[in-house]
Write a protein that holds these residues in place. Sequence first.
Motif, PDB file in Angstrom:
ATOM      1  N   UNK A   1      -7.077   4.347  -3.723  1.00  0.00           N
ATOM      2  CA  UNK A   1      -5.707   4.812  -3.613  1.00  0.00           C
ATOM      3  C   UNK A   1      -5.003   4.797  -4.972  1.00  0.00           C
TER       4      UNK A   1
ATOM      5  N   UNK B   1       6.196  23.414   1.383  1.00  0.00           N
ATOM      6  CA  UNK B   1       5.862  22.634   2.580  1.00  0.00           C
ATOM      7  C   UNK B   1       5.322  23.543   3.671  1.00  0.00           C
ATOM      8  N   UNK B   2       4.427  23.002   4.484  1.00  0.00           N
ATOM      9  CA  UNK B   2       3.765  23.886   5.453  1.00  0.00           C
ATOM     10  C   UNK B   2       4.750  24.498   6.442  1.00  0.00           C
ATOM     11  N   UNK B   3       5.867  23.815   6.663  1.00  0.00           N
ATOM     12  CA  UNK B   3       6.867  24.338   7.595  1.00  0.00           C
ATOM     13  C   UNK B   3       7.456  25.656   7.148  1.00  0.00           C
TER      14      UNK B   3
ATOM     15  N   UNK C   1       4.468  15.843  -3.449  1.00  0.00           N
ATOM     16  CA  UNK C   1       4.464  14.388  -3.635  1.00  0.00           C
ATOM     17  C   UNK C   1       3.327  13.677  -2.900  1.00  0.00           C
TER      18      UNK C   1
ATOM     19  N   UNK D   1       2.380  19.666  -0.150  1.00  0.00           N
ATOM     20  CA  UNK D   1       3.472  18.740  -0.401  1.00  0.00           C
ATOM     21  C   UNK D   1       3.249  18.141  -1.796  1.00  0.00           C
TER      22      UNK D   1
ATOM     23  N   UNK E   1      -3.612   6.823   4.155  1.00  0.00           N
ATOM     24  CA  UNK E   1      -3.785   6.061   2.915  1.00  0.00           C
ATOM     25  C   UNK E   1      -5.043   5.222   3.105  1.00  0.00           C
TER      26      UNK E   1
ATOM     27  N   UNK F   1       8.807  15.489   8.967  1.00  0.00           N
ATOM     28  CA  UNK F   1       8.129  15.110   7.717  1.00  0.00           C
ATOM     29  C   UNK F   1       6.825  15.896   7.566  1.00  0.00           C
ATOM     30  N   UNK F   2       6.144  16.094   8.715  1.00  0.00           N
ATOM     31  CA  UNK F   2       4.888  16.825   8.667  1.00  0.00           C
ATOM     32  C   UNK F   2       5.112  18.272   8.221  1.00  0.00           C
ATOM     33  N   UNK F   3       6.193  18.880   8.708  1.00  0.00           N
ATOM     34  CA  UNK F   3       6.432  20.288   8.390  1.00  0.00           C
ATOM     35  C   UNK F   3       7.042  20.485   7.008  1.00  0.00           C
ATOM     36  N   UNK F   4       7.918  19.575   6.636  1.00  0.00           N
ATOM     37  CA  UNK F   4       8.686  19.827   5.409  1.00  0.00           C
ATOM     38  C   UNK F   4       8.279  18.933   4.243  1.00  0.00           C
ATOM     39  N   UNK F   5       7.355  18.013   4.496  1.00  0.00           N
ATOM     40  CA  UNK F   5       6.827  17.224   3.381  1.00  0.00           C
ATOM     41  C   UNK F   5       7.484  15.869   3.233  1.00  0.00           C
ATOM     42  N   UNK F   6       6.893  15.077   2.371  1.00  0.00           N
ATOM     43  CA  UNK F   6       7.363  13.689   2.209  1.00  0.00           C
ATOM     44  C   UNK F   6       8.751  13.623   1.584  1.00  0.00           C
ATOM     45  N   UNK F   7       9.196  14.742   1.015  1.00  0.00           N
ATOM     46  CA  UNK F   7      10.552  14.739   0.469  1.00  0.00           C
ATOM     47  C   UNK F   7      11.563  14.472   1.581  1.00  0.00           C
TER      48      UNK F   7
ATOM     49  N   UNK G   1       0.835  -1.197   0.000  1.00  0.00           N
ATOM     50  CA  UNK G   1       0.000   0.000   0.000  1.00  0.00           C
ATOM     51  C   UNK G   1       0.873   1.251   0.000  1.00  0.00           C
ATOM     52  N   UNK G   2       0.264   2.356  -0.363  1.00  0.00           N
ATOM     53  CA  UNK G   2       1.003   3.612  -0.398  1.00  0.00           C
ATOM     54  C   UNK G   2       2.109   3.551  -1.436  1.00  0.00           C
ATOM     55  N   UNK G   3       3.286   4.078  -1.074  1.00  0.00           N
ATOM     56  CA  UNK G   3       4.389   4.177  -2.036  1.00  0.00           C
ATOM     57  C   UNK G   3       5.225   2.906  -2.108  1.00  0.00           C
TER      58      UNK G   3
END
Lengths: 380, 617
Positions: free
Chosen positions: B251, B278-280, B218, B216, B315, A86-92, A39-41
Amino acid sequence: MHPKVHASIDDVGAERLAQLPTGLDFSFGLLRAMERSLWGELAVRYVTVEDDAGKLLAFTPVYLGSNLNLNALLPKAIQTGYNAMVSALGTAMATRVAVVGVLISDRGWIPMHPELQDRAGALKLLLKEIDRVAKEHHAQITMLKDIHKDYPAEERALMRAAGYTEGFSLPTIRINTDYRSFDEYLNQQLSKNGRKHARKQFVKAEGTYSLRAFDDFEDMIPHVFGLHRAVFLKAKYQFEELPPAFFVECSRSTTPKTELLICERNDGRIVGSLLIFYNDTEQQNKRIGIAYDIPDSGLIYNLLNYTGIQRAIARGIKRLWLGQSSYTPKTRMGGELDDQYLLLKALDPILKPTLPLQRWWMERYSAANILAGLDKGVSL
Amino acid sequence: MRLLLTGAASLVGAEVLRQLLRRHEIESLQLLMPNDAAVATRLLQRLESQLGPLPQSVSVVNGDLRLARFGLSAAAFEQLGASFDVGIHCAQRETKDHDLEAARQFNLLPIESWIDLLERNPLVRLHQLSTAFTAGTHRGLYTEFDLECGQQFHNAFEQSKYEAEVRLRESRVTDRVTIHRPSHTLGCAATGDAFELSGAYPLIATIAAAAVLPGDARARIDFVPADFVADAMTTLIVTSAAGTFHHALGWHASPTVREVSSLAAKGLGRKHGARLLPRGVASPLRIAGAANPGNLTSPDLAYTTARDLLHQGPVFDTYLAQRALSPLGIAPPAADQWLTTAVRAANAREWKSRRESEPQEPSVVVPIRAAAAALAAEKQFHRVGDVNVAYRDIGSGDPVVFLHGISGAQSWDGVVERIATRRRAIVIETLGLGDTEGDANADYGLAAQAVMVRGLLSALDISTAHIVGNDSGGVIAQFFAVRWPHLVRSLVLSDCDTHGPWPPAHLSRASRQYPRKPLKQFMRALERTDRTTLNHLLGRVEAPTLIVWGGDHGNGSLSWARTLYDAIPGARRLEIIPFAGVACHEERPDLFARALTDFLEETAHQSSGTSARTSRV
């Protein structure tokens, strides 16, 4: 011999895989169930070493993605900090991992053909190809998962020589079921207290709970998946999340054989479920599901596990694996702990300095330390 | 099959109605519409303008979902329950703000009436439109079997929908309920048409029009067309699925935020989608807010919604939905097949939530606002013995006396503004807890305060009154009722301090927090109150009595309500106000006022000797 990468286990083929000592953990059915329920990535590649005739010499799956709970065994502060980042800066910013080995195995190794002479050569080829696949998928860290203590030490040394840092992983739990009857198991495998406890469970359950086993259990999944999910969500270490599709694929598997043990209350409500894998020589009590809203959840846990043991003995199976958690009740059932090792290799230079620290932290997960903790009443 | 549908005049509800009208299995279809006839008529006209004339099998029931029994009389509610087999609850408040109170009014309170209906009618089933975002801030897999997974919520919509699901799961009717959890919902896939631009339209409008957004690139984000959601729902309704939860999304079909941004921008004729930060690092953007074409939402809310929802989320697993719907060929279309069309269609109507040609609905809150203005009436004072009594006298008609406890006299405002439209409300302030002032020798005891109430009523020339008391005010009301039963036309007691720990913990805490002298004197008087005698004397109360209790009062106080109900011969009804505590009249003024109004009207028509005793929880 040369390395090769396959995108699906169907490309590897059940027959070719069966030539290797795959046990239950690397069995075709389990791998296919995993592949079809990613699931997911998450993605999977199968790295093999083959001879020119296409004979499989060595094999391992490699799971790639950032939605693997790699930090589950690390300190809470690191897990929280990582999630916040990860929450603040994204999945990157999420760490992309290449996990070598089966995600939900009870123990790990690198299956190689029994007639293979140059094991070291094959392993080196395999590790090199794993590096290539990991880099291709932008993995920042590679993990050889749960290498069991019985795996040849010289091959672990080769892994270390290839740049992997070795530390402890959670030990796996093994029960000797080489007995003629369940009574013999109770009398010989368990302590006096353990024996008394086991018998008490069956007496307490009498008239209130009954158990049934299903080989073909696809239609049962809507009724039991919620129980399995409840156990996962309650678990201290939430490693591999399995969607219902995994159970569906398991119900269709023939290698390994699977069965679902159901615990029903006398009002017809299903209150427990145990997914079992087995072959001719070994069995795994793979995933348990419990209704936590009833007061007897502990009793149901014990009932399912003891009945699983009972069924293994009845099948003439010599060894049963109980996974890598809940050490207190499982040692009471006669379980013994086997050390396992995680081997980590940082492909991202930023992560490299963290590996010795991780290795130090993971010392606490050696079988000896966990058993010492159990003696002091500390359970994992 | 006989159906009852709420929220027919909404984005998903209208599509559900459209598809139900095509089903030959439907024998009759009732639409629950607002009480206001003008509003209901306009909504029906709008529905007919989009769906065509409604057939004769469709009828309308007028009610208010926020009220107990949908605002219907007990008899009408019984009748309604017997008139359908399947309920479809599509009405909801979808605004992604933080007004939890408002969200609960529309998303949670109606559930109580549905549960009530299902409990009374064992063959009736319910299909509830929920949201996949009950997952809130949960990361990782969110299956149809999950609900509680340690999540928090981005907005009141998510939380109130989650609470509604919890309530349904914990209820005794759970095995007759099917929950449908769609993701971000937009108009129809083929045409982009939508009954109204609610649902995910504010979000997609922002994504389509903004130059820079918190997001984000991605992360994955799910959008589903309303006609697919409706198709899935109606199929499951007619195939009798029950007790299961469905995610109406997939999904594998979900695009990334970057892809959605690009598809949406295309719908506006722009070459590139929004630039995503990004929200940060996106916080400075908040100052300007985010684009919100058509004013579907405020710029600030557009920013926070994007910040919360355009990042890595749960997900969604769709096992049950696929199991039920795939064999029938029902599957969500891929985003690139319809998302641009949906944006283009919304843009063509200039992002107006409702088409300009449609009549505007009159506000239904006008009468309440008028009554609220009356509340501003000046506080008056009247001396009774050693006490200068503060009170407000509002409205005209049958006098209803309100007595308060620790929550203060103003806590009655929400109830009074509803009652005072047709009755005279007299709110008397309790000595020690309000502006009523006592001389040095004044007696702060609750029995003495009942004498004070008596004195004031005499001064106001009121011979008989309905007495309503909450908390310590409820004790004063009891003293009044046992001493002057002939003056009491009816008695309403709510969350009173007559049983249990004494003095009540919240009062002790309050007295510590606000160490002013009158409160200390009040507390001392409270400790001296002779409860035993009072409880014994309650047997004298023959006046029709209503017990109203906050469901979340806690500490086992519901048993006190039952004790009061059993002790008072005149007790007619026991009502529990859900999700409310000691000050249930302040927390749920609409429910309290409704219960009170019903009761007052009943007592006006019934003699106390012949009325039935009922409890409703």
